[in-house]
Design a protein around this motif. Structure first.
Motif, PDB file in Angstrom:
ATOM      1  N   TYR A  79       0.815  -1.221   0.000  1.00  0.00           N
ATOM      2  CA  TYR A  79       0.000   0.000   0.000  1.00  0.00           C
ATOM      3  C   TYR A  79       0.843   1.264   0.000  1.00  0.00           C
ATOM      4  O   TYR A  79       0.330   2.355   0.236  1.00  0.00           O
ATOM      5  N   ASP A  80       2.152   1.127  -0.273  1.00  0.00           N
ATOM      6  CA  ASP A  80       3.030   2.306  -0.342  1.00  0.00           C
ATOM      7  C   ASP A  80       2.484   3.317  -1.342  1.00  0.00           C
ATOM      8  O   ASP A  80       2.143   2.947  -2.469  1.00  0.00           O
ATOM      9  N   GLY A  81       2.432   4.570  -0.945  1.00  0.00           N
ATOM     10  CA  GLY A  81       1.976   5.604  -1.875  1.00  0.00           C
ATOM     11  C   GLY A  81       0.473   5.799  -1.829  1.00  0.00           C
ATOM     12  O   GLY A  81      -0.056   6.744  -2.418  1.00  0.00           O
ATOM     13  N   PHE A  82      -0.246   4.892  -1.162  1.00  0.00           N
ATOM     14  CA  PHE A  82      -1.709   5.006  -1.092  1.00  0.00           C
ATOM     15  C   PHE A  82      -2.142   5.649   0.221  1.00  0.00           C
ATOM     16  O   PHE A  82      -1.594   5.349   1.283  1.00  0.00           O
ATOM     17  N   THR A  83      -3.125   6.533   0.138  1.00  0.00           N
ATOM     18  CA  THR A  83      -3.708   7.112   1.350  1.00  0.00           C
ATOM     19  C   THR A  83      -5.149   6.613   1.459  1.00  0.00           C
ATOM     20  O   THR A  83      -5.917   6.724   0.498  1.00  0.00           O
ATOM     21  N   PRO A  84      -5.510   6.060   2.622  1.00  0.00           N
ATOM     22  CA  PRO A  84      -6.880   5.563   2.757  1.00  0.00           C
ATOM     23  C   PRO A  84      -7.855   6.675   3.126  1.00  0.00           C
ATOM     24  O   PRO A  84      -7.472   7.662   3.771  1.00  0.00           O
ATOM     25  N   SER A  85      -9.085   6.522   2.715  1.00  0.00           N
ATOM     26  CA  SER A  85     -10.158   7.401   3.204  1.00  0.00           C
ATOM     27  C   SER A  85     -11.423   6.559   3.279  1.00  0.00           C
ATOM     28  O   SER A  85     -11.464   5.442   2.751  1.00  0.00           O
TER      29      SER A  85
END
Ligand code: UGB
Length: 598
Positions: A79-85
């Motif tokens: 999940y590197d580079g991903f931001t959760p919302s």
């Protein structure tokens, strides 16, 4: 098969491929020609199978393995580079107008659906020795999970026919993914019970194969410690269901038969079909290509969370993030406290229950591109921090809910949240582990699974106007549960909330100590006051009224210790059995109108 010569072009081709892929160690111990030829042939037969059962064959498997093992060694986070919302989806409130409308749309769509049960897992966490789908979902009717699922699908089909009267009527196909661990017993269960009333032609069993094990970071295939002419294999995970539907041609067959929706579900969730009609309605109304059914989830609860992930490069996806990855991802990005409950008392990320509804058209199109390959992961257990030696061999794995990972951003990926009491009560944990679940989190045991059925049925009847007593507090196998009246009914009695409402008339009451089991279609509760046990079995042509005051000693729950080996395993794991002291029972095998009164 025995006659295929060892030096056949097919086998030579496979040997060449293995050598080119750095697998020469597989042959190092081979004696001269003429010695152990049958064993060598067995080896090639296995390699042929492993090659055929993976999209892109063993070459792809080994390439993927090398990449994933290198990433794992480097500690790369997928999940590197991903931001959760928190994503947006549909939130259902049981029995409100919107819910009722969705249920009606869902029933209409039901005959355009196919159902797929993934049942290849052995359920190591539960520690039950049989197949999980043979377990009773509750002990009052004794119905097993597989029977219940089949009866739900048949009831959906019939309800759908009634709604679309005059239009084309389609049989709802049912596929079950099995594995070497479950196939024979699943088939035997179906055959010895006449497929629980479904036409055998309506059911397809798809057996998933295991995949090759890997012994090191170079993805060298591991030989079976007990047979040096055999590659060690392990399960690849429930994600196999996609490639199987593709490679067997089943999905195309369904498309040609007019199927529009493919509904996937897991082996032991006795509540699921209470939410299926509404969830199907959501899919159809919102034109979702992918609709995941979800429930509110306590922070850190051991089920995946559905999140929207946005990459620094602009990519976005709505996907399940497994619970062990969600917390670190949140800490590394938007929430230093990690996965915590918000003001609702739940994590803001809905819990994945692995019930997916896919629209067949876009699904088939995608599988034609990918062959059903799902993004995999590898989870090697290293001997030490140098990450060079594995404690035991590993393999690639995949999960069915990762299907959306390869979809373009234009795909309509949504989800539907239903109350957990209505939609989710899996049987996954053994009594010891369940007793250790943090207070307030669900046990997911045979005990809680059964109690959840009674709770849901009681709450549904309450909504339909029946006065149902409050539950009592009970402790079984060291798990604290609410004990509601033991109410069970066949899916053909009622599937939707409107069905239940249509079966309840006047003013009815059910006491906490009561048991009620309805096995019949046209059974009506009319001014019934129940304080005891009441059972009714009736044919479709019989109309039965349950009314008046029914009072008897009833059925009583008796505690059983899970270590008491004198009791059958399915009783021990729930921690109680039913002592049937007294009941009123009505059996109606002829057409006509009847009234069952004390
Ligand atoms: N299964 C197969 O058919 N084949 C296999 O190789 C493996 C399993 P588990 P898991 O609902 O609480 C899932 O073991 O995988 C079948 C989700 O990933 O019960 O740990 C098996 O027979 C997770 O996100 O669950 O976790 C069973 O029917 C969360 O939603 C099904 O696959 C979790 O379920 C699931 O296997 C949950």
């Amino acid at each position: 098969k025995k006659n295929i010569p060892l030096l056949s072009p097919d086998y030579l081709e496979l040997a060449k491929m293995l050598l080119e892929m750095g697998q020469s160690h597989l042959f190092e111990h081979w004696p001269e020609p003429g010695v152990h030829d049958d064993e060598k042939r067995g080896f090639f037969e296995q390699v042929t199978r492993l090659n055929a059962n993976y999209p892109g064959g063993l070459v792809s498997y080994l390439k993927n393995a090398k990449e994933l093992l290198a990433d794992s060694k480097a500690g790369k986070n997928p999940y590197d580079g991903f931001t959760p919302s928190v994503p947006t989806g549909e939130n259902l409130t049981f029995a409100d107008d919107k819910f009722i409308q969705y249920e009606e749309v869902g029933i209409r769509e039901a005959q355009n659906s196919a159902f797929v049960l993934v049942a290849g897992g052995l359920g190591e966490r539960l520690g039950y020795n049989g197949i999980k789908v043979a377990l009773p979902l509750e002990s009052c009717s004794g119905t097993c999970f597989l029977q219940h699922y089949i009866e739900c699908i048949l009831a959906l089909q019939e309800a759908s026919y009634r709604l679309v009267e005059g239009e084309c009527q389609r049989e709802v196909p049912f596929a079950i993914m099995t594995s070497d661990d479950t196939h024979t017993r699943t088939l035997a269960l179906l055959e010895s019970n006449s497929y629980f009333g479904m036409k055998p032609t309506q059911v397809t069993l798809l057996k998933q194969e295991k995949v090759a094990c890997l012994e090191d970071n170079d993805a060298r295939l591991a030989l079976d410690p007990n047979n040096k002419y055999s590659i060690q294999t392990k399960p690849h995970g429930h994600g196999d269901v996609h490639s199987l539907l593709h490679s067997t041609g089943l999905l195309k067959q369904w498309r040609d038969a007019g199927v529009k929706w493919v509904c996937f579900f897991q082996d032991t969730n006795g509540l699921l079909f209470k939410a299926i009609p509404a969830a199907l309605g959501v899919s159809a109304t919102k034109h979702y290509h992918v609709n995941s059914l979800a429930v509110p989830r306590k922070a850190k609860e051991a089920i995946g969370g559905i999140a929207k992930l946005t990459h620094a490069d602009g990519r976005t996806m709505v996907i399940n993030v497994e619970y062990n990855q969600l917390d670190p991802l949140l800490r590394a990005t938007i929430s230093p406290e990690g996965d915590v409950n918000c003001e609702t008392g739940y994590s803001p990320f809905p819990g994945n229950i692995n019930q997916l509804i896919l629209e067949l058209g876009p699904y088939l199109e995608e599988l034609n591109k990918t062959g059903g390959a799902i993004k995999e992961f590898v989870n090697p257990k290293y001997k030490d921090a140098s990450k060079t030696i594995f404690k035991s061999s590993t393999r690639l794995e995949c999960m069915m809910q990762d299907y959306p990972k390869t979809l373009p951003p234009t795909a309509r990926v949504g989800f539907t949240v239903a109350d957990a009491w209505l939609a989710y009560a899996p049987v996954k944990n053994n009594p010891e582990d369940a007793a250790k679940v943090p207070k307030g989190n669900p046990y997911h045991s045979a005990t809680s699974g059964e109690m959840a059925i009674y709770r849901a049925n009681s709450r549904i009847l309450r909504k339909a106007g029946v006065q149902v007593d409050n539950p009592e507090h009970g402790v079984f196998n060291e798990q604290e549960v609410e004990v509601w009246p033991r109410i069970a009914w066949k899916p053909k009695w009622a599937l939707t909330f409107s069905d239940v409402k249509g079966k309840v008339r006047g003013s009815c009451f059910i006491s906490q100590k009561s048991t009620m089991v309805i096995k019949g279609r046209n059974v009506f509760l009319e001014d019934l006051s129940l304080d005891g046990a009441l059972l009714v079995n009736s044919v479709d042509e019989a109309e039965v009224k349950l009314g008046g005051s029914v009072q008897n000693k009833g059925w009583v729950l008796e505690k059983v210790d899970h270590k008491d080996t004198s009791e059958p395993e399915e009783v021990r794991i729930r921690g109680f059995k039913i002592n049937k002291i007294e009941q009123l029972e009505g059996n109606y095998n002829e057409p006509g109108k009847f009234c069952l009164k004390h």
